[in-house]
Write a protein that holds these residues in place. Sequence first.
Motif, mmCIF file in Angstrom:
data_model
loop_
_atom_site.group_PDB
_atom_site.id
_atom_site.type_symbol
_atom_site.label_atom_id
_atom_site.label_comp_id
_atom_site.label_asym_id
_atom_site.label_seq_id
_atom_site.Cartn_x
_atom_site.Cartn_y
_atom_site.Cartn_z
ATOM 1 N N GLY A 141 -8.143 3.756 -2.361
ATOM 2 C CA GLY A 141 -8.932 4.406 -1.394
ATOM 3 C C GLY A 141 -10.281 4.084 -1.136
ATOM 4 N N ARG A 168 0.634 5.690 -0.535
ATOM 5 C CA ARG A 168 -0.043 6.978 -0.512
ATOM 6 C C ARG A 168 0.101 7.853 -2.085
ATOM 7 N NH1 ARG A 168 -4.372 8.356 2.733
ATOM 8 N NH2 ARG A 168 -4.716 10.745 2.604
ATOM 9 N N ASP A 227 -16.212 5.449 -11.779
ATOM 10 C CA ASP A 227 -16.026 6.473 -11.023
ATOM 11 C C ASP A 227 -16.926 7.799 -11.460
ATOM 12 O OD1 ASP A 227 -14.391 5.332 -9.161
ATOM 13 O OD2 ASP A 227 -12.832 6.824 -9.034
ATOM 14 N N ASP A 239 -16.662 10.571 4.794
ATOM 15 C CA ASP A 239 -15.487 10.637 5.228
ATOM 16 C C ASP A 239 -15.066 12.322 4.600
ATOM 17 O OD1 ASP A 239 -14.785 8.585 6.691
ATOM 18 O OD2 ASP A 239 -14.462 7.536 4.784
ATOM 19 N N ASN A 240 -15.770 12.908 3.938
ATOM 20 C CA ASN A 240 -15.556 14.052 3.449
ATOM 21 C C ASN A 240 -16.802 15.217 3.294
ATOM 22 O OD1 ASN A 240 -14.225 16.106 2.024
ATOM 23 N ND2 ASN A 240 -13.458 15.019 0.446
ATOM 24 N N HIS A 274 -3.700 11.385 -2.925
ATOM 25 C CA HIS A 274 -4.506 11.704 -1.618
ATOM 26 C C HIS A 274 -5.100 10.475 -1.008
ATOM 27 C CE1 HIS A 274 -3.211 15.960 -2.403
ATOM 28 N NE2 HIS A 274 -3.822 15.656 -3.795
ATOM 29 N N CYS A 275 -4.597 9.383 -1.348
ATOM 30 C CA CYS A 275 -5.634 8.030 -0.579
ATOM 31 C C CYS A 275 -4.539 6.869 -0.659
ATOM 32 C CB CYS A 275 -6.827 7.803 -1.379
ATOM 33 S SG CYS A 275 -6.596 7.116 -2.909
ATOM 34 N N ASN A 276 -4.844 5.992 0.263
ATOM 35 C CA ASN A 276 -4.123 4.729 0.312
ATOM 36 C C ASN A 276 -4.373 3.784 -0.944
ATOM 37 O OD1 ASN A 276 -2.826 5.509 2.618
ATOM 38 N ND2 ASN A 276 -4.360 4.729 3.807
ATOM 39 N N CYS A 277 -3.509 3.384 -1.735
ATOM 40 C CA CYS A 277 -3.594 2.662 -2.913
ATOM 41 C C CYS A 277 -3.081 1.430 -2.866
ATOM 42 C CB CYS A 277 -3.119 3.172 -4.263
ATOM 43 S SG CYS A 277 -4.028 4.852 -4.667
ATOM 44 N N LYS A 314 -7.655 9.165 -10.499
ATOM 45 C CA LYS A 314 -7.398 8.089 -9.640
ATOM 46 C C LYS A 314 -7.858 6.648 -10.357
ATOM 47 C CE LYS A 314 -9.534 7.457 -6.200
ATOM 48 N NZ LYS A 314 -10.514 7.194 -5.314
ATOM 49 N N SER A 325 -12.683 3.509 -2.884
ATOM 50 C CA SER A 325 -13.539 4.069 -3.811
ATOM 51 C C SER A 325 -13.543 3.391 -5.244
ATOM 52 C CB SER A 325 -13.735 5.567 -3.724
ATOM 53 O OG SER A 325 -12.603 6.083 -4.160
ATOM 54 N N THR A 380 0.845 -1.106 0.193
ATOM 55 C CA THR A 380 0.151 0.036 0.065
ATOM 56 C C THR A 380 0.969 1.399 0.046
ATOM 57 O OG1 THR A 380 -1.686 -1.019 1.115
ATOM 58 C CG2 THR A 380 -1.830 1.203 1.183
#
Length: 309
Positions: A177, A15, A261, A223-224, A18-21, A153, A179, A13
């Motif tokens: 992330g 970053r 997405d 979360d946002n 702006h997210c964990n991939c 992303k 998503s 994993t």
Amino acid sequence: MLQKVPKQYLAQTRRIFHCNCKIKIPIEFGEQLLEKSFEVLEEIDRKYNSYVSGSFFNRINEMRGSWVTVDKDCIEMINTIQKVSVITKGHYDITCMPLLRLWGFYKEDNHKLPKSDELAYALEKVNFRSILTDGLNIKINTEQEIITGSFIKAFAVDKTIAFLKSQGVTDAVINAGGSTISSLNDASHPAWKINIPDPFNKEAFKTGLEISSQTFSLSGSVDNHLVIDGKKYGHILNCITGYPAETLQTGVLTKSAFLGDVLSTALFTVPAVMRNEVTAELKKHFDFDYFIIDNDNKKILAECFQYLR
């Protein structure tokens, strides 16, 4: 009787965007291929992310009002996005950055609602139809700004899946992330089981959804969001009203992560009264299944999409 040995995987994993991939591949392909897979994600980040200085979309924003030469991928992304924006009648619009800034999603704190005249002024700058293309050139208006958060992303995930396939990988999963979750599957491992966050309980998950060489795309505001006067306001905006969309969560199943997405965000923005019409029109152009959860916990399930098991 020989006992079947569980399949082993390598996973890592990082970053990015702006997210964990997270990328997971069979162990026999080795650390070097895992490293190269992350290099694909990182290259797309540098090349296309609107937040990265020197990227195509950053240059479009910096040189707004002037033509900027891009590549074929940029043009194809914009063409698809504009088609979806037309079908949603402008509720989904990637030129919404002035609205996001007005609401305060790029401030450390914000405790007041935008005034009606402020919203009207910001909305004047939001118009996907003002994104012009000519060959491999793109131009936006002088007060516009594109944000790539709803698609870049996932575009990177598609490129990484394509790279893995080119290297002979037939069993893998990429989770960007939470998503965007995209998989490769073969007869030895026909599906990956994933969990979906419960929009009413951040610590809980819906289980049982399986993807097989598909992408699951999720849009939500758990979360946002901002809290203003005790009320939550999510970061996905209805670009006609200028206010955050009322939807709680959308999920989309597609072959393409990029398309998934875009559609999950677009469906999130569409008001309930328009949803059937918009979804029917989207289905004429794109192959996808979906679910939507509104504030009243009303679910819409499409065809074979088994959200709860």
